[in-house]
Design a protein around this motif. Structure first.
Motif, PDB file in Angstrom:
ATOM      1  N   PRO A  58       0.829  -1.211   0.000  1.00  0.00           N
ATOM      2  CA  PRO A  58       0.000   0.000   0.000  1.00  0.00           C
ATOM      3  C   PRO A  58       0.862   1.261   0.000  1.00  0.00           C
ATOM      4  O   PRO A  58       1.988   1.245   0.490  1.00  0.00           O
ATOM      5  CB  PRO A  58      -0.774  -0.110   1.320  1.00  0.00           C
ATOM      6  N   ALA A  59       0.327   2.334  -0.588  1.00  0.00           N
ATOM      7  CA  ALA A  59       1.015   3.630  -0.547  1.00  0.00           C
ATOM      8  C   ALA A  59       0.951   4.179   0.870  1.00  0.00           C
ATOM      9  O   ALA A  59      -0.066   4.038   1.552  1.00  0.00           O
ATOM     10  CB  ALA A  59       0.350   4.593  -1.514  1.00  0.00           C
ATOM     11  N   PHE A  60       2.037   4.764   1.323  1.00  0.00           N
ATOM     12  CA  PHE A  60       2.076   5.310   2.675  1.00  0.00           C
ATOM     13  C   PHE A  60       1.479   6.704   2.734  1.00  0.00           C
ATOM     14  O   PHE A  60       1.701   7.518   1.838  1.00  0.00           O
ATOM     15  CB  PHE A  60       3.520   5.352   3.191  1.00  0.00           C
ATOM     16  N   ASP A  61       0.702   6.928   3.777  1.00  0.00           N
ATOM     17  CA  ASP A  61       0.262   8.284   4.113  1.00  0.00           C
ATOM     18  C   ASP A  61       0.315   8.372   5.645  1.00  0.00           C
ATOM     19  O   ASP A  61       0.591   7.364   6.307  1.00  0.00           O
ATOM     20  CB  ASP A  61      -1.142   8.572   3.548  1.00  0.00           C
ATOM     21  N   PRO A  62       0.109   9.565   6.201  1.00  0.00           N
ATOM     22  CA  PRO A  62       0.253   9.689   7.662  1.00  0.00           C
ATOM     23  C   PRO A  62      -0.676   8.755   8.441  1.00  0.00           C
ATOM     24  O   PRO A  62      -0.305   8.249   9.506  1.00  0.00           O
ATOM     25  CB  PRO A  62      -0.105  11.158   7.911  1.00  0.00           C
ATOM     26  N   THR A  63      -1.865   8.493   7.895  1.00  0.00           N
ATOM     27  CA  THR A  63      -2.803   7.604   8.598  1.00  0.00           C
ATOM     28  C   THR A  63      -2.248   6.194   8.679  1.00  0.00           C
ATOM     29  O   THR A  63      -2.270   5.561   9.740  1.00  0.00           O
ATOM     30  CB  THR A  63      -4.163   7.583   7.857  1.00  0.00           C
ATOM     31  N   LEU A  64      -1.740   5.693   7.550  1.00  0.00           N
ATOM     32  CA  LEU A  64      -1.193   4.336   7.539  1.00  0.00           C
ATOM     33  C   LEU A  64       0.052   4.251   8.427  1.00  0.00           C
ATOM     34  O   LEU A  64       0.233   3.282   9.167  1.00  0.00           O
ATOM     35  CB  LEU A  64      -0.851   3.896   6.108  1.00  0.00           C
ATOM     36  N   THR A  65       0.893   5.267   8.362  1.00  0.00           N
ATOM     37  CA  THR A  65       2.103   5.274   9.186  1.00  0.00           C
ATOM     38  C   THR A  65       1.746   5.198  10.669  1.00  0.00           C
ATOM     39  O   THR A  65       2.294   4.377  11.411  1.00  0.00           O
ATOM     40  CB  THR A  65       2.920   6.567   8.928  1.00  0.00           C
ATOM     41  N   ALA A  66       0.791   6.029  11.088  1.00  0.00           N
ATOM     42  CA  ALA A  66       0.380   6.029  12.497  1.00  0.00           C
ATOM     43  C   ALA A  66      -0.270   4.703  12.860  1.00  0.00           C
ATOM     44  O   ALA A  66      -0.035   4.154  13.946  1.00  0.00           O
ATOM     45  CB  ALA A  66      -0.593   7.183  12.749  1.00  0.00           C
ATOM     46  N   TRP A  67      -1.057   4.159  11.945  1.00  0.00           N
ATOM     47  CA  TRP A  67      -1.751   2.903  12.233  1.00  0.00           C
ATOM     48  C   TRP A  67      -0.752   1.757  12.401  1.00  0.00           C
ATOM     49  O   TRP A  67      -0.884   0.932  13.313  1.00  0.00           O
ATOM     50  CB  TRP A  67      -2.764   2.580  11.115  1.00  0.00           C
ATOM     51  N   LEU A  68       0.267   1.714  11.541  1.00  0.00           N
ATOM     52  CA  LEU A  68       1.272   0.648  11.636  1.00  0.00           C
ATOM     53  C   LEU A  68       2.099   0.770  12.915  1.00  0.00           C
ATOM     54  O   LEU A  68       2.432  -0.243  13.541  1.00  0.00           O
ATOM     55  CB  LEU A  68       2.201   0.687  10.417  1.00  0.00           C
ATOM     56  N   ALA A  69       2.415   1.997  13.298  1.00  0.00           N
ATOM     57  CA  ALA A  69       3.172   2.192  14.546  1.00  0.00           C
ATOM     58  C   ALA A  69       2.345   1.717  15.735  1.00  0.00           C
ATOM     59  O   ALA A  69       2.854   1.066  16.651  1.00  0.00           O
ATOM     60  CB  ALA A  69       3.547   3.668  14.699  1.00  0.00           C
ATOM     61  N   ASP A  70       1.052   2.035  15.686  1.00  0.00           N
ATOM     62  CA  ASP A  70       0.149   1.612  16.759  1.00  0.00           C
ATOM     63  C   ASP A  70      -0.007   0.092  16.771  1.00  0.00           C
ATOM     64  O   ASP A  70      -0.019  -0.540  17.827  1.00  0.00           O
ATOM     65  CB  ASP A  70      -1.205   2.306  16.565  1.00  0.00           C
ATOM     66  N   LEU A  71      -0.094  -0.492  15.577  1.00  0.00           N
ATOM     67  CA  LEU A  71      -0.197  -1.953  15.474  1.00  0.00           C
ATOM     68  C   LEU A  71       1.004  -2.611  16.145  1.00  0.00           C
ATOM     69  O   LEU A  71       0.854  -3.536  16.947  1.00  0.00           O
ATOM     70  CB  LEU A  71      -0.254  -2.371  13.997  1.00  0.00           C
ATOM     71  N   ALA A  72       2.200  -2.123  15.814  1.00  0.00           N
ATOM     72  CA  ALA A  72       3.416  -2.712  16.370  1.00  0.00           C
ATOM     73  C   ALA A  72       3.424  -2.594  17.900  1.00  0.00           C
ATOM     74  O   ALA A  72       3.729  -3.567  18.606  1.00  0.00           O
ATOM     75  CB  ALA A  72       4.640  -2.028  15.772  1.00  0.00           C
ATOM     76  N   ALA A  73       3.054  -1.428  18.401  1.00  0.00           N
ATOM     77  CA  ALA A  73       3.045  -1.228  19.859  1.00  0.00           C
ATOM     78  C   ALA A  73       2.029  -2.155  20.528  1.00  0.00           C
ATOM     79  O   ALA A  73       2.312  -2.770  21.555  1.00  0.00           O
ATOM     80  CB  ALA A  73       2.732   0.233  20.174  1.00  0.00           C
ATOM     81  N   ARG A  74       0.843  -2.263  19.937  1.00  0.00           N
ATOM     82  CA  ARG A  74      -0.191  -3.128  20.517  1.00  0.00           C
ATOM     83  C   ARG A  74       0.223  -4.592  20.514  1.00  0.00           C
ATOM     84  O   ARG A  74       0.006  -5.312  21.487  1.00  0.00           O
ATOM     85  CB  ARG A  74      -1.499  -3.005  19.722  1.00  0.00           C
TER      86      ARG A  74
END
Ligand SMILES: [Fe+2]
Ligand SMILES: [Fe+2]
Length: 167
Positions: free
Chosen positions: A37-53
């Protein structure tokens, strides 16, 4: 038996539901994107949150179950449930860490390479399947089991210990 019959069961249940929500979000992302997928700020934040969770789930939640709950079952000779759930933890833990690491690497570089995305899809798909099944099992067996084993005092102490993990 209602999982809310113990305080600690209620807290674990809430954690389980949050994890299911995380995994459903991951499933949606994987289903919608066969290609990176193309990266945008929403995806970046979502992936960071996914990793933390994911990291929190396998570190704190699994550890709490293994060190504070499984011994209660072993003490009354219920070794079967501990063996099954413990083995599942050992399978899920490295999977979750790998998925988290791939999400973090992509977030850091601002993109998924095709090979990295393929690995993320494969490992993510396996993680979803295994962890969903694990949570279903705990919701049916573990939470009812602890309700039968704990007295109100033990329950309160365990609930406090679990809440303390979450700051
Ligand atoms: Fe577990
Ligand atoms: Fe759990």
């Amino acid at each position: 038996m209602n999982v809310a019959t113990t305080q600690v069961g209620g807290l674990l249940h809430r954690d389980h539901m949050a994890t299911v929500e995380t995994l459903e979000g991951l499933e949606l992302l994987l289903r919608k994107n066969r290609k990176p997928p193309a990266f945008d700020p929403t995806l970046t934040a979502w992936l960071a949150d996914l990793a933390a969770r994911l990291r929190r789930e396998v570190a704190e939640h699994f550890d709490f179950e293994e060190t504070r709950l499984f011994p209660l079952f072993l003490a009354v000779g219920q070794t079967g449930i501990v063996e099954i759930l413990g083995q599942e933890h050992q399978t899920i833990l490295p999977l979750a860490q790998q998925v988290a690491a791939l999400a973090e690497a992509a977030t850091a570089s601002g993109r998924f390479e095709p090979a990295g995305w393929d690995a993320f899809r494969a490992l993510g798909g396996e993680l979803i399947e295994r962890e969903m099944f694990h949570i279903q099992k705990e919701e049916m067996g573990l939470l009812a089991g602890i309700a039968a084993l704990l007295d109100p005092d033990q329950d309160r102490r365990l609930a406090e210990a679990f809440a303390a993990l979450r700051g």
